[in-house]
Design a protein around this motif. Sequence first.
Motif, short mmCIF file in Angstrom:
data_model
loop_
_atom_site.label_atom_id
_atom_site.label_comp_id
_atom_site.label_asym_id
_atom_site.label_seq_id
_atom_site.Cartn_x
_atom_site.Cartn_y
_atom_site.Cartn_z
N MET A 1 0.83 -1.20 0.00
CA MET A 1 0.00 0.00 0.00
C MET A 1 0.87 1.25 0.00
SD MET A 1 -3.25 -0.98 2.46
CE MET A 1 -2.38 -1.77 3.80
N ALA A 2 1.92 1.24 0.82
CA ALA A 2 2.81 2.41 0.87
C ALA A 2 3.47 2.63 -0.48
CB ALA A 2 3.86 2.21 1.96
N ALA A 3 3.84 1.56 -1.15
CA ALA A 3 4.59 1.66 -2.42
C ALA A 3 3.73 2.22 -3.55
CB ALA A 3 5.12 0.28 -2.82
N THR A 4 2.40 2.15 -3.45
CA THR A 4 1.56 2.61 -4.56
C THR A 4 1.67 4.11 -4.77
OG1 THR A 4 -0.36 2.93 -3.10
CG2 THR A 4 -0.17 0.79 -4.25
N LEU A 5 2.12 4.84 -3.71
CA LEU A 5 2.27 6.30 -3.85
C LEU A 5 3.71 6.73 -3.62
CD1 LEU A 5 -0.94 7.78 -2.12
CD2 LEU A 5 -0.37 7.74 -4.57
#
Length: 419
Positions: free
Chosen positions: A171-175
């Motif tokens: 989830m963190a990597a998506t942004l």
Amino acid sequence: MDKLYITGPATLKGSVAISRSKNSYLPIMAACLLNPNPVHLKNLPELRDIRTMLNLLKKLGVQVEKKGNITTLNAANITSTTATYDLVKTMRASVLVLGPLLARFNKADVSLPGGCAIGERPIDIHLKNLTKLGANINLQGGYVEATCSKLTGSHLVLTFPSVGATENLMMAATLSLGKTVIENAALEPEIADLAHFLTLMGAKIEGIGTSKITIFGLSKISDFCEVEYEAIADRIEASTYLIAALITNSQVLIEKFNPTHIDAVIGVLKDMGANFEIGPDFIKVNKSKLSRAKIDTSPYPGFPTDVQAQLMALLAVSEGSSRISEHIFENRFMHVPELKRLGCQIELKGRSAFIEGGSKLMAAPVMCTDLRASAALVLAALSAQGTTQIGRVYHLDRGYEKLDQKLRQLGVEIQRVNE
Ligand code: EPZ
């Protein structure tokens, strides 16, 4: 506090439909924090953990609206990036808001979950790898205080295929700026489900369903779009009802789930002598004569730790000497003393439980200690002679939707009493 009264030995008949997965929806609900557009979730199960996550999201400013079987979450106007101890202590999965909040707002204060009945359950893998993405992590007063200028993609290698850490980092990597690779990612079906949800929202993810996941960060949150989604079925609930049918030597149809998500469970039960008809979205359990098993829990696709307690109840009434070794959590035998009160013959040695089969269980008052241990007590009660009283059933309400109604519909004499 409610108590369950179950009269056995029970014979089950008919069919039971499996609910949507708690362990899919919890990270999916957290992922809604990434998206400024509404997200519509179908058939969210009515569970205590789901309600806890909804309450946490509302405290952060998410608008929640339920219409029929659709729950809409709207994270357009987040008013807080702090997940307080009072909520996190009741449900460890609250820590899953850390990655999305940090990615979108460059800041998040999330209470450390604290201890848990089944083990210490640290979050060091989450924190170490968020730091590699550029987060500054400060542990202060029982809180994780995380800040960053902007998360930046990195090559991450998990020291253990942690389900929660994989979800938080994905989830963190998506942004995050640029590309993130997560090696040794968890392979549980709920991880792929989250990845499918994120992709539907607009995230760019490769390697879904493998242990090497690559995420190409989006440059702005407006790249996310409004979506409607329904999670996969709850494979642990399905496994629990499979064992309910077997422990009562009944013929039951268990439907609306994906049997390939529980290959390891099916394999062990078939080796024990279970007689199944397996379809694309159902399993028909036929009368079976069961013998022993020797199993070791392991990360997916191995035998799931979340079905260990339930299998132990079944082995206690099957023929032969069995062994179960628990390798995921350090204290996940809390059900053993309670099962022994019902007449199960179990000895613990370190990480292993040795079960002498062929027991004729007798009803007795027992107490729930954690979610899956509670399920084991219900299963044993189905087989025990007499009426078993099960206390602290709030543990069950965390992960089994309408349990007493579903069992009653299968022909079980079960009462839920507020005492
Ligand atoms: C998820 O917990 C599930 N919960 C658990 O289900 C399940 O038992 C577990 O995965 C294993 O399959 C949800 O999905 C909400 P982990 P999670 O991180 O993410 C250690 C249920 O019954 N670890 O894979 O917490 C940890 O201590 C619940 O529905 C670290 O050491 O599991 C444990 O020993 C119970 N450091 C092992 O890894 C970390 O940073 C597995 O934990 C993270 C984990």
